[in-house]
Structure formats: structure tokens, C-alpha cells
Write a protein that holds these residues in place. Sequence first.
Motif, PDB file in Angstrom:
ATOM      1  N   CYS A 365       0.827  -1.202   0.000  1.00  0.00           N
ATOM      2  CA  CYS A 365       0.000   0.000   0.000  1.00  0.00           C
ATOM      3  C   CYS A 365       0.867   1.260   0.000  1.00  0.00           C
ATOM      4  CB  CYS A 365      -0.918   0.013   1.219  1.00  0.00           C
ATOM      5  SG  CYS A 365      -2.322  -1.105   1.119  1.00  0.00           S
ATOM      6  N   LEU A 366       1.878   1.276   0.845  1.00  0.00           N
ATOM      7  CA  LEU A 366       2.739   2.455   0.947  1.00  0.00           C
ATOM      8  C   LEU A 366       3.548   2.654  -0.325  1.00  0.00           C
ATOM      9  CD1 LEU A 366       3.929   2.076   4.638  1.00  0.00           C
ATOM     10  CD2 LEU A 366       2.245   3.694   3.738  1.00  0.00           C
ATOM     11  N   LEU A 367       4.052   1.564  -0.898  1.00  0.00           N
ATOM     12  CA  LEU A 367       4.772   1.675  -2.164  1.00  0.00           C
ATOM     13  C   LEU A 367       3.844   2.166  -3.272  1.00  0.00           C
ATOM     14  CD1 LEU A 367       6.975  -1.560  -2.080  1.00  0.00           C
ATOM     15  CD2 LEU A 367       7.767   0.809  -1.951  1.00  0.00           C
ATOM     16  N   GLY A 368       2.617   1.612  -3.298  1.00  0.00           N
ATOM     17  CA  GLY A 368       1.645   2.064  -4.289  1.00  0.00           C
ATOM     18  C   GLY A 368       1.268   3.523  -4.097  1.00  0.00           C
ATOM     19  N   GLN A 369       1.178   3.949  -2.839  1.00  0.00           N
ATOM     20  CA  GLN A 369       0.854   5.345  -2.558  1.00  0.00           C
ATOM     21  C   GLN A 369       1.937   6.275  -3.099  1.00  0.00           C
ATOM     22  OE1 GLN A 369       0.031   8.278   1.295  1.00  0.00           O
ATOM     23  NE2 GLN A 369       0.027   6.056   1.571  1.00  0.00           N
ATOM     24  N   TRP A 370       3.189   5.944  -2.857  1.00  0.00           N
ATOM     25  CA  TRP A 370       4.270   6.796  -3.363  1.00  0.00           C
ATOM     26  C   TRP A 370       4.300   6.777  -4.896  1.00  0.00           C
ATOM     27  CZ3 TRP A 370       6.826  10.852  -3.236  1.00  0.00           C
ATOM     28  CH2 TRP A 370       7.964  11.044  -4.035  1.00  0.00           C
ATOM     29  N   TRP A 371       4.103   5.592  -5.488  1.00  0.00           N
ATOM     30  CA  TRP A 371       4.081   5.518  -6.961  1.00  0.00           C
ATOM     31  C   TRP A 371       3.011   6.441  -7.510  1.00  0.00           C
ATOM     32  CZ3 TRP A 371       0.317   4.257 -10.491  1.00  0.00           C
ATOM     33  CH2 TRP A 371       0.727   4.048 -11.800  1.00  0.00           C
ATOM     34  N   TRP A 372       1.814   6.423  -6.911  1.00  0.00           N
ATOM     35  CA  TRP A 372       0.709   7.247  -7.398  1.00  0.00           C
ATOM     36  C   TRP A 372       0.994   8.732  -7.190  1.00  0.00           C
ATOM     37  CZ3 TRP A 372      -3.396  10.465  -5.819  1.00  0.00           C
ATOM     38  CH2 TRP A 372      -4.454  10.550  -6.738  1.00  0.00           C
ATOM     39  N   ILE A 373       1.462   9.102  -6.011  1.00  0.00           N
ATOM     40  CA  ILE A 373       1.755  10.509  -5.728  1.00  0.00           C
ATOM     41  C   ILE A 373       2.872  11.014  -6.625  1.00  0.00           C
ATOM     42  CG2 ILE A 373       2.726  12.058  -3.980  1.00  0.00           C
ATOM     43  CD1 ILE A 373       1.137  10.525  -1.880  1.00  0.00           C
ATOM     44  N   TYR A 374       3.916  10.226  -6.794  1.00  0.00           N
ATOM     45  CA  TYR A 374       5.043  10.658  -7.624  1.00  0.00           C
ATOM     46  C   TYR A 374       4.612  10.888  -9.070  1.00  0.00           C
ATOM     47  CZ  TYR A 374       9.446  10.498 -10.198  1.00  0.00           C
ATOM     48  OH  TYR A 374      10.490  10.782 -11.051  1.00  0.00           O
ATOM     49  N   ASN A 375       3.842   9.947  -9.608  1.00  0.00           N
ATOM     50  CA  ASN A 375       3.436  10.065 -11.002  1.00  0.00           C
ATOM     51  C   ASN A 375       2.404  11.167 -11.219  1.00  0.00           C
ATOM     52  OD1 ASN A 375       4.534   7.881 -13.002  1.00  0.00           O
ATOM     53  ND2 ASN A 375       4.318   6.840 -11.036  1.00  0.00           N
ATOM     54  N   MET A 376       1.453  11.297 -10.300  1.00  0.00           N
ATOM     55  CA  MET A 376       0.365  12.246 -10.511  1.00  0.00           C
ATOM     56  C   MET A 376       0.730  13.675 -10.101  1.00  0.00           C
ATOM     57  SD  MET A 376      -1.670  10.125 -11.809  1.00  0.00           S
ATOM     58  CE  MET A 376      -1.837   8.344 -11.864  1.00  0.00           C
ATOM     59  N   TYR A 377       1.633  13.824  -9.148  1.00  0.00           N
ATOM     60  CA  TYR A 377       1.938  15.164  -8.645  1.00  0.00           C
ATOM     61  C   TYR A 377       3.365  15.610  -8.955  1.00  0.00           C
ATOM     62  CZ  TYR A 377      -2.558  15.044  -6.347  1.00  0.00           C
ATOM     63  OH  TYR A 377      -3.908  14.999  -6.115  1.00  0.00           O
ATOM     64  N   ALA A 378       4.355  14.765  -8.758  1.00  0.00           N
ATOM     65  CA  ALA A 378       5.716  15.167  -9.101  1.00  0.00           C
ATOM     66  C   ALA A 378       5.903  15.235 -10.613  1.00  0.00           C
ATOM     67  CB  ALA A 378       6.727  14.192  -8.500  1.00  0.00           C
ATOM     68  N   LEU A 379       5.212  14.330 -11.346  1.00  0.00           N
ATOM     69  CA  LEU A 379       5.324  14.302 -12.802  1.00  0.00           C
ATOM     70  C   LEU A 379       4.043  14.857 -13.436  1.00  0.00           C
ATOM     71  CD1 LEU A 379       7.091  10.846 -13.283  1.00  0.00           C
ATOM     72  CD2 LEU A 379       8.123  13.115 -13.079  1.00  0.00           C
ATOM     73  N   GLY A 380       3.056  13.995 -13.609  1.00  0.00           N
ATOM     74  CA  GLY A 380       1.774  14.439 -14.152  1.00  0.00           C
ATOM     75  C   GLY A 380       1.863  15.072 -15.523  1.00  0.00           C
ATOM     76  N   ASN A 381       2.651  14.463 -16.415  1.00  0.00           N
ATOM     77  CA  ASN A 381       2.858  15.100 -17.715  1.00  0.00           C
ATOM     78  C   ASN A 381       2.569  14.193 -18.903  1.00  0.00           C
ATOM     79  OD1 ASN A 381       4.996  13.360 -17.430  1.00  0.00           O
ATOM     80  ND2 ASN A 381       6.563  14.951 -17.280  1.00  0.00           N
ATOM     81  N   THR A 382       1.953  13.040 -18.675  1.00  0.00           N
ATOM     82  CA  THR A 382       1.582  12.173 -19.788  1.00  0.00           C
ATOM     83  C   THR A 382       0.124  11.712 -19.602  1.00  0.00           C
ATOM     84  OG1 THR A 382       2.258  10.108 -18.712  1.00  0.00           O
ATOM     85  CG2 THR A 382       3.953  11.323 -19.932  1.00  0.00           C
ATOM     86  N   ALA A 383      -0.389  11.035 -20.620  1.00  0.00           N
ATOM     87  CA  ALA A 383      -1.812  10.659 -20.627  1.00  0.00           C
ATOM     88  C   ALA A 383      -2.167   9.718 -19.494  1.00  0.00           C
ATOM     89  CB  ALA A 383      -2.157  10.011 -21.973  1.00  0.00           C
ATOM     90  N   TRP A 384      -1.193   8.929 -19.010  1.00  0.00           N
ATOM     91  CA  TRP A 384      -1.525   7.959 -17.960  1.00  0.00           C
ATOM     92  C   TRP A 384      -1.154   8.471 -16.570  1.00  0.00           C
ATOM     93  CZ3 TRP A 384       2.655   6.212 -15.144  1.00  0.00           C
ATOM     94  CH2 TRP A 384       3.904   6.361 -15.718  1.00  0.00           C
ATOM     95  N   GLN A 385      -0.860   9.759 -16.457  1.00  0.00           N
ATOM     96  CA  GLN A 385      -0.519  10.355 -15.163  1.00  0.00           C
ATOM     97  C   GLN A 385      -1.548  11.406 -14.769  1.00  0.00           C
ATOM     98  OE1 GLN A 385       3.443  11.515 -16.278  1.00  0.00           O
ATOM     99  NE2 GLN A 385       4.376   9.811 -15.177  1.00  0.00           N
ATOM    100  N   VAL A 386      -2.813  11.044 -14.914  1.00  0.00           N
ATOM    101  CA  VAL A 386      -3.931  11.924 -14.553  1.00  0.00           C
ATOM    102  C   VAL A 386      -4.683  11.265 -13.409  1.00  0.00           C
ATOM    103  CG1 VAL A 386      -6.028  13.062 -15.353  1.00  0.00           C
ATOM    104  CG2 VAL A 386      -4.106  12.714 -16.934  1.00  0.00           C
ATOM    105  N   PRO A 387      -4.771  11.913 -12.217  1.00  0.00           N
ATOM    106  CA  PRO A 387      -5.419  11.263 -11.085  1.00  0.00           C
ATOM    107  C   PRO A 387      -6.929  11.186 -11.233  1.00  0.00           C
ATOM    108  CG  PRO A 387      -4.743  13.479 -10.507  1.00  0.00           C
ATOM    109  CD  PRO A 387      -4.203  13.212 -11.882  1.00  0.00           C
TER     110      PRO A 387
END
Length: 387
Positions: A365-387
Motif C-alpha cells: 500500500c505504501l509503495l503504491g501510494q508513493w508511486w501514485w503521488i510521484y506520477n500524478m503530482y511530481a510528474l503528471g505530464n503524460t496521458a496515464w498520469q492523470v489522477p
Amino acid sequence: MHVAVIYVAARLVTTAMLLLAADLSGVGSRMGPDADLASTIVAWDGTWYWLIAYSGYPSQLPLTDSGQIAENAWAFMPVFPYLAQWVSLPFGQWAIGALIVSLAAGYAASLVLYRLLRLRLDSSATLWAVVFFTCGPLAALFQVGYAETLYLLWLFCALWCVLRRRYGWLYLLIPLMAFTRPGVLAFALFLALFGIWRWLNRRREHLGRREIIHIVTLGLLATVAGFAWQVVAGWITGDPGAYLSTELAWRRNWIPGDASFAPFEAFDAGIRFWFVTMWQLPLVWGYVAVGAGIVAIAAALLFLPQVRRLGAEIRLWSASYLFYLVLVFFPQSSIFRLLVPLSPLWGAVAAPRSRVWRIGVLAACLLGQWWWIYNMYALGNTAWQVP
């Protein structure tokens, strides 16, 4: 007290992750190089909710350069942004109100989830389910400007009422769900299936006339409430299709050109987009993968002992909501967020008594949480990085 400790600890972990994501946000990120913790609150859909609180809903639908209806506020329900605006009055910033509402609603939802699952599970399994819920891959939703935690509060209360056969509160909870976030039509389907199940099991548990009237009336209320926002949007804008056209505007971000709405059409379009356009795989592979997934989920809901232990009501809700998603949703990266209403199923994940299993799930859960936060907020620049 245990739930409070779990919730506070989980929120501290999520805060640290959001701070790190803001620090890692760069020029190409959605939040930009100067992001801070406040940026995460109003990022993505949080901006739309803030806009609604600030300027309301447009009476005239905006258009793109090609003359199609553009993205606009009608895709979002009013309860969360206006409640956050009211809470923010002493502070002067909508983001503070949104944070308070999300945090408070998330804590209340955690308490209700505990009470809901405690009807079927022992205390240890129930507390672990709350741990997974508050620390899960989508835990950032507990402290950003999204309506999810408020919706989960209404939903968990509604499910608890159904399990305890206390139908009176549902006359308030169903409209609150309907005007907080889309999905109340899934609850209407759930009530229909629940009514059928109660009828089939009436000899094992008495089914009186009053309860039948409640179930039928509440099902009709949920159906009417599910279409009410479309009526409101059409009435104010003068366009009967305003809401559906607005929702289709988001789909054009993935599939340019004209788009239409029909049951199952969006899900089918998503399969074609991801398997054929993006991954360049045969379309039949997409249908086989989705079909296998549906069969596996159905088998789990029907036969898996840990899921069956949760009771027919939670299983019927899960099936109803999944069917609703297949019926109307275009599958893209937001699918992870849209699966959050299935959170009562954390009880099945927590049911095994193995400490190794539970700690392993928490780590995932914690690893998944960081993966989601990193991709959606630190990156968030491709079609699959939209929360």
C-alpha cells in the motif's frame, strides 16, 4: 481511539510523500517547479472545485475552436466545493477549507468503515482494514481538494444503514451522494439487487411490507437523484445534453474528434484506445483480458471465503459499482481513483490472520501510494498520469 491513531499516522506519512513530490516537481510537471504542499490541494480537479466555489457554474457552455463543448465546471457536483468554501471563511483561502473538509470527512469515513466492517469481522481484521484504507495507494485523496472522502463518508453511512436495516437516514444520504460525486446510480442498482436478495431470503430473515416500501422508494429516489444533475445542467444552460457533452469533452483528450455516449460504448472505446492505439496489440487481446478480469472479479465476489464473510450487502454493492463503471466509464488512469468506493473490500484483504501477510499488504500500500503521488503530482505530464 485506535482509528484516530491510525488515521493521524497515515496522514503524516502521506504529507511527507506529498512534500517530497512537490519538491521533485519540475518544469514539465503539472504543478511546476515552484510547487509546495498547498499546490497539491488545488492541483488537477481541485482547481475545478475551487473555480466552482469562486465563480459558480457557467450559464453558457464554453466551446473549443472547433465548436465542440469544452471542459467546464458542470462535470463536478456542488456539495464539496461549496462546503469547503463555507469552512474556509475564517481562513480566507478555499484550499484550507478543502483540506479541512477532506481530512475531517476522511476521518469520519474511517470511523464508519470500522463500524461497518465490525458487523462482519473481528476487531483485529477490522483495524487492519482501516490501516489499508487510510494508507492505500490512493491515500492522497484524504488531503487534497477532491470530493472523494466526503462521498465515501456518505457511502459508508448508507451501507451501514442498509446492513442495520435503518432505512430512514438513506432519504438524506442518497441526495448527498448524488450531489457530491457521480455514482449514485450504482447505488440505485445496488438497492434493486438488495431488494431481490431480501425477497429470496425472506424466510430466513423476515421481510415486512414497510421494508419493501422503503427499498422500492429509496431505489426510485436514487434513480431520480442520479439523473438530477443532468436536469439541472440542462435547465441552467438551455442545453439538455450539457452534462453528458461536458463529460465527453474530457474523453476527447484521449480520443480526438466526435464522441458520443451509449451504454458500454465508453469502456469499449477505452479498450480500443489502450490495446490498439497505445500498445499496438490485437483488439481481441483487449477483449480477452477484460473478459478474464470480469470473470475473475465475479468469481471472487461469489466464491472467495474472505469476500463472502463481508456479507451479501457489500458484495452486491461491489458488483453494482463495477457494473456501473463498465456501463459509463472510459478507462484511463483515473480508474484507480474511481475504484476507491470499493474500499469495504479491504475487509477481505485484512481477513487472513497472518502477520506476515498484513505487513506485506501494508508495505505494498505504501509503495503504491508513493508511486501514485510521484506520477500524478511530481510528474503528471503524460496521458496515464492523470489522477
